[in-house]
Write an enzyme that holds these catalytic residues in place. Structure first.
Site, short mmCIF file in Angstrom:
data_model
loop_
_atom_site.label_atom_id
_atom_site.label_comp_id
_atom_site.label_asym_id
_atom_site.label_seq_id
_atom_site.Cartn_x
_atom_site.Cartn_y
_atom_site.Cartn_z
N ARG A 115 0.84 -1.21 0.00
CA ARG A 115 0.00 0.00 0.00
C ARG A 115 0.87 1.25 0.00
O ARG A 115 0.56 2.25 -0.64
CB ARG A 115 -0.94 0.01 1.21
CG ARG A 115 -1.69 1.34 1.37
CD ARG A 115 -2.80 1.28 2.40
NE ARG A 115 -2.40 0.63 3.62
CZ ARG A 115 -1.67 1.21 4.61
NH1 ARG A 115 -1.23 2.45 4.46
NH2 ARG A 115 -1.39 0.54 5.71
N ASP A 124 -8.41 17.99 -14.47
CA ASP A 124 -8.67 16.66 -15.02
C ASP A 124 -8.25 16.68 -16.49
O ASP A 124 -8.89 17.34 -17.32
CB ASP A 124 -10.15 16.32 -14.87
CG ASP A 124 -10.48 14.90 -15.31
OD1 ASP A 124 -9.76 14.35 -16.17
OD2 ASP A 124 -11.48 14.34 -14.82
N TYR A 165 -17.53 16.21 -14.96
CA TYR A 165 -17.91 14.80 -15.02
C TYR A 165 -18.89 14.46 -13.88
O TYR A 165 -18.75 14.94 -12.75
CB TYR A 165 -16.65 13.93 -14.93
CG TYR A 165 -16.91 12.48 -14.66
CD1 TYR A 165 -17.69 11.72 -15.54
CD2 TYR A 165 -16.40 11.85 -13.53
CE1 TYR A 165 -17.93 10.38 -15.30
CE2 TYR A 165 -16.63 10.50 -13.28
CZ TYR A 165 -17.40 9.78 -14.16
OH TYR A 165 -17.66 8.45 -13.92
#
Length: 383
Positions: free
Chosen positions: A49, A173, A101
């Site tokens: 992780r 983005d 989005y």
């Protein structure tokens, strides 16, 4: 390496072959944990992780391609976006492009509000409107350009200047353009985000998100969140994205060439009310877009008369898959009101111009002539 063109950097980088074996494919390191030979001093990796060599290869690759200091790989585009928003605290405010989005809209309106984080949606084609939306507690200005699904163009450098003047971070983005066509960090953006599910991997076979930070201070904060939140990308999927990246330039070139041809065809068709594609000279943001990007991209939207026309068209068109998502080798036709923007209430969609007649097309690698003939036969079957 810094002298290489982007196309060459996609293939020839610090990870072009494995130093131990000479393999020209990055090893997939499935280990979840790593042996430590020294009780007091751990090695480079301890738990996957926190860091994994396969994931690290992808993160280094996207950082180099975007021109940032550090990259981060996540389990989905929304995992990357959600982790970015974790940089905010209770009482903070974020300014967001209005036709964002649908998943980002849901995150901002349904999740951030529960933690006392305020927001304002604004038409980011209007710098004055953005300036007015910035408040004393604004910490982030969030951009999509071209936006999803109306392909509106934001003046990136203009927004960055406004944000810096007000001590705000800028997030962008870059899914539609990819670093092949648009390099936001070079224009001053602090954090670039991707749904790597789309063009970066490009084959409709992986779910992934990527982020790149502009400077070390932000990268350190963002890594702490990535490690704490833990929505990291699995190693098999990291390898798939790395494989997809190798063909990014040739895929984008072919797809945007087709998108331009189809956009011109649709713009002259009597059944089509509007075409939204920044590569068209008639697009309101065309000049700004080509000041900050090197191509029109492979995504366009077009508006038919109403939902019934959409139903007829989608029922008769044969080549594109009718599906959620974009950015793949096959053309994908989507219906934003019921797909990408289903999380946005109808009233909000209509306010933004996302009408019931709107279709979004992500152009793949098929012959654009075949796609146009397919579209024409679908229109001819309208009752």
């Amino acid at each position: 390496m810094s002298d290489y063109t982007f196309q060459t950097k996609l293939l020839h980088n610090d990870h072009k072959f494995d130093a131990n074996t000479g393999a020209v494919s990055v090893p997939i390191q499935h280990a979840s944990t790593f042996h430590q030979s020294d009780f007091d001093s751990f090695g480079q990796y301890d738990y996957s992780r926190s860091g994994n060599p396969t994931r690290e290869t992808l993160e280094a690759a996207i950082a180099e391609l975007e021109g940032g200091v550090r990259g981060f790989a996540f389990a989905s585009g929304m995992a990357a976006i959600s982790t970015a928003f974790l940089l905010l605290s209770k009482g903070d405010h974020v300014v967001v492009t209005e036709d964002v989005y649908g998943g980002t809209f849901r995150m901002v309106t349904a999740v951030l509000t529960r933690f006392g984080i305020e927001h304002t949606f604004v038409d980011m084609t209007d710098l004055n409107a953005v300036a007015k939306a910035i408040q004393p507690n604004t910490k982030v200005v969030y951009m999509e350009t071209p936006s999803n699904p109306l392909l509106k163009v934001t003046d990136i450098e203009g927004i960055v200047k406004l944000a810096k003047a007000n001590d705000c971070l800028t997030f962008l983005d870059n899914t539609f353009m990819t670093p092949y066509l648009q390099r936001p960090i070079e224009l001053g953006v602090d954090l670039v985000l991707h749904s790597a599910t789309k063009f970066l991997s490009g084959h409709s076979d992986v779910l992934a998100g990527l982020a790149v930070a502009k400077d070390e201070e932000l990268a350190s904060k963002f890594y702490a969140l990535q490690n704490s939140f833990g929505a990291v990308l699995g190693v098999q999927d990291c390898w798939l994205v790395l494989r997809g990246l190798k063909t990014l330039s040739v895929r984008m070139e072919q797809s945007q060439k087709g998108a331009a041809e189809i956009a011109h065809y649709l713009a002259s068709h009597p059944r089509v009310k509007n075409v939204y594609y920044p590569g068209l000279a008639s697009h309101p943001g065309n000049s700004i877009h080509f000041r900050q990007a090197s191509g029109g991209g492979a995504v366009l939207s077009f508006e038919l008369e109403n939902e019934e026309a959409v139903r007829q068209f989608s029922a008769n068109v044969k080549i594109p898959v009718f599906a959620v998502s974009l950015g793949a080798v096959e053309s994908i036709l989507s219906y934003p009101p019921k797909m990408s923007h289903a999380a946005m209430p109808a009233e909000e969609r209509n306010k933004r111009g996302i009408t019931d007649g709107l279709l979004r097309l992500s152009v793949g690698l098929e012959s654009p002539d075949d796609l146009i003939r397919d579209f024409e036969q679908a229109f001819q079957q309208f009752s």
